[in-house]
Design a protein around this motif. Structure first.
Motif, PDB file in Angstrom:
ATOM      1  N   ARG A  44       0.771  -1.098   0.104  1.00 19.57           N
ATOM      2  CA  ARG A  44      -0.085   0.096  -0.047  1.00 19.57           C
ATOM      3  C   ARG A  44       0.925   1.288   0.088  1.00 19.57           C
ATOM      4  O   ARG A  44       0.532   2.395  -0.513  1.00 19.57           O
ATOM      5  CB  ARG A  44      -0.863  -0.098   1.482  1.00 19.57           C
ATOM      6  N   THR A  45       1.893   1.157   0.864  1.00 21.46           N
ATOM      7  CA  THR A  45       2.801   2.529   0.939  1.00 21.46           C
ATOM      8  C   THR A  45       3.621   2.732  -0.684  1.00 21.46           C
ATOM      9  O   THR A  45       3.543   3.772  -1.131  1.00 21.46           O
ATOM     10  CB  THR A  45       3.969   1.980   1.881  1.00 21.46           C
TER      11      THR A  45
ATOM     12  N   ALA B   8       2.480   1.936  -3.366  1.00 21.73           N
ATOM     13  CA  ALA B   8       1.503   2.150  -4.227  1.00 21.73           C
ATOM     14  C   ALA B   8       0.705   3.688  -4.116  1.00 21.73           C
ATOM     15  O   ALA B   8       0.739   4.428  -5.069  1.00 21.73           O
ATOM     16  CB  ALA B   8       0.082   1.556  -4.379  1.00 21.73           C
ATOM     17  N   TRP B   9       0.975   4.109  -2.711  1.00 22.57           N
ATOM     18  CA  TRP B   9       0.806   5.436  -2.595  1.00 22.57           C
ATOM     19  C   TRP B   9       2.024   6.335  -3.094  1.00 22.57           C
ATOM     20  O   TRP B   9       1.644   7.414  -3.529  1.00 22.57           O
ATOM     21  CB  TRP B   9       0.758   5.570  -0.874  1.00 22.57           C
ATOM     22  N   ILE B  10       3.149   5.861  -2.924  1.00 23.82           N
ATOM     23  CA  ILE B  10       4.344   6.561  -3.483  1.00 23.82           C
ATOM     24  C   ILE B  10       4.187   6.861  -4.937  1.00 23.82           C
ATOM     25  O   ILE B  10       4.649   7.800  -5.661  1.00 23.82           O
ATOM     26  CB  ILE B  10       5.727   5.919  -3.336  1.00 23.82           C
ATOM     27  N   GLU B  11       3.562   5.879  -5.577  1.00 25.05           N
ATOM     28  CA  GLU B  11       3.559   5.705  -7.059  1.00 25.05           C
ATOM     29  C   GLU B  11       2.621   6.628  -7.533  1.00 25.05           C
ATOM     30  O   GLU B  11       2.887   7.401  -8.745  1.00 25.05           O
ATOM     31  CB  GLU B  11       3.029   4.022  -7.506  1.00 25.05           C
ATOM     32  N   ALA B  12       1.636   7.066  -6.642  1.00 22.51           N
ATOM     33  CA  ALA B  12       0.614   8.042  -7.065  1.00 22.51           C
ATOM     34  C   ALA B  12       0.919   9.472  -6.466  1.00 22.51           C
ATOM     35  O   ALA B  12       0.359  10.426  -6.999  1.00 22.51           O
ATOM     36  CB  ALA B  12      -0.872   7.466  -6.539  1.00 22.51           C
ATOM     37  N   ASN B  13       2.179   9.475  -5.977  1.00 32.50           N
ATOM     38  CA  ASN B  13       2.211  10.839  -5.180  1.00 32.50           C
ATOM     39  C   ASN B  13       3.594  11.438  -5.455  1.00 32.50           C
ATOM     40  O   ASN B  13       3.893  12.092  -4.862  1.00 32.50           O
ATOM     41  CB  ASN B  13       2.064  10.939  -3.534  1.00 32.50           C
TER      42      ASN B  13
ATOM     43  N   ASP C 287       5.982  12.504   5.227  1.00 31.91           N
ATOM     44  CA  ASP C 287       4.749  12.565   4.382  1.00 31.91           C
ATOM     45  C   ASP C 287       4.586  10.955   4.086  1.00 31.91           C
ATOM     46  O   ASP C 287       3.406  10.315   4.140  1.00 31.91           O
ATOM     47  CB  ASP C 287       5.015  13.069   3.254  1.00 31.91           C
ATOM     48  N   ILE C 288       5.608  10.143   3.920  1.00 35.68           N
ATOM     49  CA  ILE C 288       5.442   8.864   3.699  1.00 35.68           C
ATOM     50  C   ILE C 288       5.344   7.841   4.662  1.00 35.68           C
ATOM     51  O   ILE C 288       4.625   6.996   4.760  1.00 35.68           O
ATOM     52  CB  ILE C 288       6.682   8.210   2.975  1.00 35.68           C
TER      53      ILE C 288
ATOM     54  N   ALA D  57       1.824   8.452   5.612  1.00 38.41           N
ATOM     55  CA  ALA D  57       0.895   7.875   4.760  1.00 38.41           C
ATOM     56  C   ALA D  57       0.825   6.064   5.164  1.00 38.41           C
ATOM     57  O   ALA D  57      -0.477   5.345   4.883  1.00 38.41           O
ATOM     58  CB  ALA D  57       1.213   7.801   3.235  1.00 38.41           C
ATOM     59  N   ALA D  58       2.083   5.720   5.568  1.00 35.12           N
ATOM     60  CA  ALA D  58       2.367   4.225   5.817  1.00 35.12           C
ATOM     61  C   ALA D  58       1.687   4.067   7.390  1.00 35.12           C
ATOM     62  O   ALA D  58       1.554   2.781   7.501  1.00 35.12           O
ATOM     63  CB  ALA D  58       3.735   3.882   5.805  1.00 35.12           C
TER      64      ALA D  58
END
Length: 315
Positions: free
Chosen positions: A211-212, A214-219, A228-229, A232-233
């Motif tokens: 999930r983390t 994927a979040w980096i991929e989008a952001n 920030d990461i 989100a994690a």
């Protein structure tokens, strides 16, 4: 005239064998004489090379007559070579015969112990496994080929052609090698190295960070900091950093940089956007920072990369 023996191993990659046979076999000297005598040698009278079955006229003793032995990759690079093949390679190395591997053929050289303490390369896709199996070898997966005098290695597929042309230039000079390159419709020296072909920072198949990632991929295009990461994690920065190191071998911010570079490569390949615009779109703090990171990691400028990889169908 030099004698080149191409080693026909079971399950050999036919392209690797053909690269050496065609490149060296078509070299001509100024007076028209061939520059190389070609032999194809193997332990068995025939071998399967992918969908092809190849008849072999020379046994392993033909390696005794060779000035250069070319070891192709095999479709299963992790399959062990026979003791007889390994012994033949070791004996040739003892005679200071030049030995060159193409693509994952480096695994056979490593298994024979010929690369310990030396620089070497192989296909980027199996570089991590190669480094894990053979820690005594100085692996450089970013280059197209390595040359340590009597032992040479090349990266994936077409890099075998780069290596063969390099050997021709070493043996006969630039003019003869340039003629060989023209026959192959290839540059004598390709800009950059294998680094520009590596697909960077794809999420691993097994990870607790899915999930983390994927979040980096989008952001990744945003001005991200470690905090920030971590937010989100849903974990502390220290725990996140430790988890990233364990599962990806990188820090979180190194992973972000790799994702940004991959996104920039995709835009260079598929759009007309300027370098300034791509730098901003992919999250780099400035164009100069983008150029510096791109050149440091991929070994070429963004413009040079685009000229090589740009899709011709973009409107």
């Amino acid at each position: 005239m030099y004698t080149v023996a191409v080693l026909a191993l079971p399950d050999a990659i036919a392209f690797d064998m053909a690269t050496a046979i065609e490149t060296f076999g078509r070299v001509r000297l100024p007076d028209g004489r061939p520059g190389y005598r070609l032999l194809v040698a193997g332990q068995e009278p025939s071998v399967q090379a992918g969908p092809l079955r190849l008849a072999i006229d020379e046994g392993l003793n033909a390696l005794d007559r060779a000035d250069l032995i070319v070891v192709p990759g095999r479709n299963d690079p992790f399959a062990p070579a026979s003791p007889e093949v390994l012994a033949a390679l070791q004996a040739a190395a003892g005679r200071k015969t030049r030995i060159a591997s193409i693509c994952v053929g480096a695994f056979s050289l490593a298994e024979a112990g010929l690369l310990d303490g030396r620089d070497a390369t192989t296909h980027w896709l199996v570089a991590d496994e190669f480094a894990s199996r053979y820690p005594a070898i100085r692996l450089n997966a970013d280059v197209l080929y390595t040359d340590s005098g009597d032992i040479l290695t090349s990266a994936g597929a077409a890099s075998g052609l780069d290596l063969c042309l390099h050997i021709v230039e070493r043996d006969y000079g630039t003019a003869i090698a340039a003629d060989a390159a023209r026959l192959a419709v290839a540059p004598l020296h390709r800009p950059g190295g294998q680094a520009q072909y590596i697909v960077r920072n794809r999420p691993p198949s097994r990870t607790t960070l899915g999930r983390t990632l994927a979040w980096i991929e989008a952001n990744a295009h945003r001005n991200l900091a470690l905090a920030d990461i971590a937010e989100a994690a849903g974990m502390s920065a220290r725990t996140l950093t430790r988890r990233f190191k364990d599962e990806t071998g990188q820090s979180p911010m190194q992973w972000v940089s790799g994702v940004r570079l991959r996104h920039a490569q995709e835009l260079l390949e598929t759009t007309d956007h300027t370098v300034d615009r791509i730098a901003a779109q992919t999250g780099f703090p400035s164009t100069s920072n983008f150029r510096a990171q791109f050149g440091q990691v991929l070994g070429v400028t963004p413009g040079a990369y685009r000229r090589v990889f740009r899709a011709q169908t973009v409107a």
